[in-house]
Enzyme design. Structure first.
Site, mmCIF file in Angstrom:
data_model
loop_
_atom_site.group_PDB
_atom_site.id
_atom_site.type_symbol
_atom_site.label_atom_id
_atom_site.label_comp_id
_atom_site.label_asym_id
_atom_site.label_seq_id
_atom_site.Cartn_x
_atom_site.Cartn_y
_atom_site.Cartn_z
ATOM 1 N N MET A 109 -12.257 -0.534 -52.081
ATOM 2 C CA MET A 109 -13.455 -0.326 -51.273
ATOM 3 C C MET A 109 -13.145 0.654 -50.151
ATOM 4 O O MET A 109 -12.000 0.737 -49.696
ATOM 5 C CB MET A 109 -13.919 -1.645 -50.663
ATOM 6 C CG MET A 109 -14.048 -2.794 -51.655
ATOM 7 S SD MET A 109 -15.396 -2.586 -52.812
ATOM 8 C CE MET A 109 -16.790 -2.981 -51.753
ATOM 9 N N PRO A 130 -17.784 3.199 -53.711
ATOM 10 C CA PRO A 130 -18.119 3.957 -52.523
ATOM 11 C C PRO A 130 -18.361 3.031 -51.344
ATOM 12 O O PRO A 130 -18.415 1.809 -51.501
ATOM 13 C CB PRO A 130 -19.408 4.691 -52.914
ATOM 14 C CG PRO A 130 -20.023 3.784 -53.933
ATOM 15 C CD PRO A 130 -18.866 3.179 -54.693
ATOM 16 N N GLY A 185 -19.783 0.583 -48.929
ATOM 17 C CA GLY A 185 -20.860 -0.370 -49.071
ATOM 18 C C GLY A 185 -21.057 -0.858 -50.484
ATOM 19 O O GLY A 185 -21.995 -1.576 -50.762
ATOM 20 N N CYS A 186 -20.193 -0.489 -51.408
ATOM 21 C CA CYS A 186 -20.342 -0.949 -52.789
ATOM 22 C C CYS A 186 -20.266 -2.456 -52.821
ATOM 23 O O CYS A 186 -19.380 -3.056 -52.243
ATOM 24 C CB CYS A 186 -19.246 -0.344 -53.657
ATOM 25 S SG CYS A 186 -19.160 -1.063 -55.301
ATOM 26 N N GLY A 187 -21.199 -3.081 -53.535
ATOM 27 C CA GLY A 187 -21.184 -4.530 -53.635
ATOM 28 C C GLY A 187 -21.033 -5.001 -55.058
ATOM 29 O O GLY A 187 -21.246 -6.166 -55.340
#
Length: 282
Positions: A43, A106, A108-110
């Site tokens: 992340m 990227p 904020g990737c969840g």
């Protein structure tokens, strides 16, 4: 100054003229989450409160069921990023070995570690009933965030996730350039303090996407209050999880999108309406 902040030179055009100066900006770095020697996700995030991040990510993504499933955790600084090295109980380590993959997400990737649409939109965990809150309490909780956002005061460029209770106010607040990371850090902080999320409010300074609702459900948070609007899928997911989703929360009020029964004034309004209907029928 912490490792989470850097000084950047800048050239400013304002009022018809150029000037030179500096600005404090948040650091952003690659953070690898590894389990028993294998990388699960990478992340981009803010390099602070990393133990909270590792624990909260593991809980919110369903990798572990409790803090105690992580037998040890180590933060290792590398030339090009940071590794959060975690070791799991043997039975969990075996399961992780089967699904191990390396995905770079990227900021904020969840959805790291997910390899199917069904898993991305998985049914949320149902949350506990929790308690009721008055509009005054929601506004008090919302107003208590800003003074505690130390990193945002310096940079004006990061999100915050906080947990508020009627008895203690802000119990914990975590910040990150990624809104998902901030919520994971909050989850880790609460888990380390053995603080359940069922009797308070999770506060978000960001919009509400479905991943944010899924993480809040994994935390067992019955009430989520956000300053920005939710997505349609976030609303449907919150409704299915039993979460009271309050959004577009500003100084002048807020909007309730799901399960208003936990908001005292909304309950009273429904009761008055039902009473009026009954009287009209009679």
């Amino acid at each position: 100054m912490s490792d989470a902040v850097r000084i950047a030179d800048r050239l400013v055009w304002r009022d018809g003229a150029f000037s030179e100066g500096t600005r404090r900006v948040p650091e952003e770095t690659a953070i690898a989450l590894t389990y028993n020697g294998g990388t699960h996700a990478v992340m981009m995030g803010t390099p602070q409160d990393l133990a909270d991040f590792g624990i909260g990510f593991s809980l919110n993504e369903g990798i572990v069921a409790s803090r105690d499933d992580i037998t040890s955790l180590e933060i290792v600084t590398l030339d090009d990023g940071v590794e959060i090295r975690m070791w799991l109980k043997p039975e969990l380590a075996a399961r992780m070995a089967e699904r191990r993959r390396h995905i770079a997400g990227p900021t904020g990737c969840g959805l790291c570690g997910i390899d199917s649409i069904a898993e991305a939109v998985r049914p949320p965990s149902p949350v506990p009933t929790g308690r009721r809150f008055s509009p005054r309490e929601i506004m008090a909780a919302l107003g208590s965030i800003e003074p505690l956002q130390k990193l945002n005061h310096e940079t004006r460029a990061v999100h915050a996730a906080a947990f508020w209770t009627a008895g203690r106010g802000i119990v914990s607040l975590r910040e990150d350039v990624g809104r998902h990371n901030a919520l994971d850090k909050l989850a880790g902080s609460l888990a380390q303090a053995r603080t359940p999320a069922h009797d308070g409010i999770v506060l978000l300074t960001s919009r509400v996407s479905v991943e944010m609702v899924q993480k809040a459900a994994a935390m067992g948070a019955p009430v989520v209050v956000a300053v920005s609007a939710p997505t349609a899928l976030a609303i449907r997911t919150a409704d299915a999880a039993g979460i009271t989703l309050v959004a577009v929360a500003r100084n002048d009020g807020f909007e309730i999108f799901t399960h208003p029964e936990r908001i005292a004034a909304a309950i009273d309004a429904d009761a008055r309406s039902s009473q009026a209907d009954t009287m009209h029928v009679a």
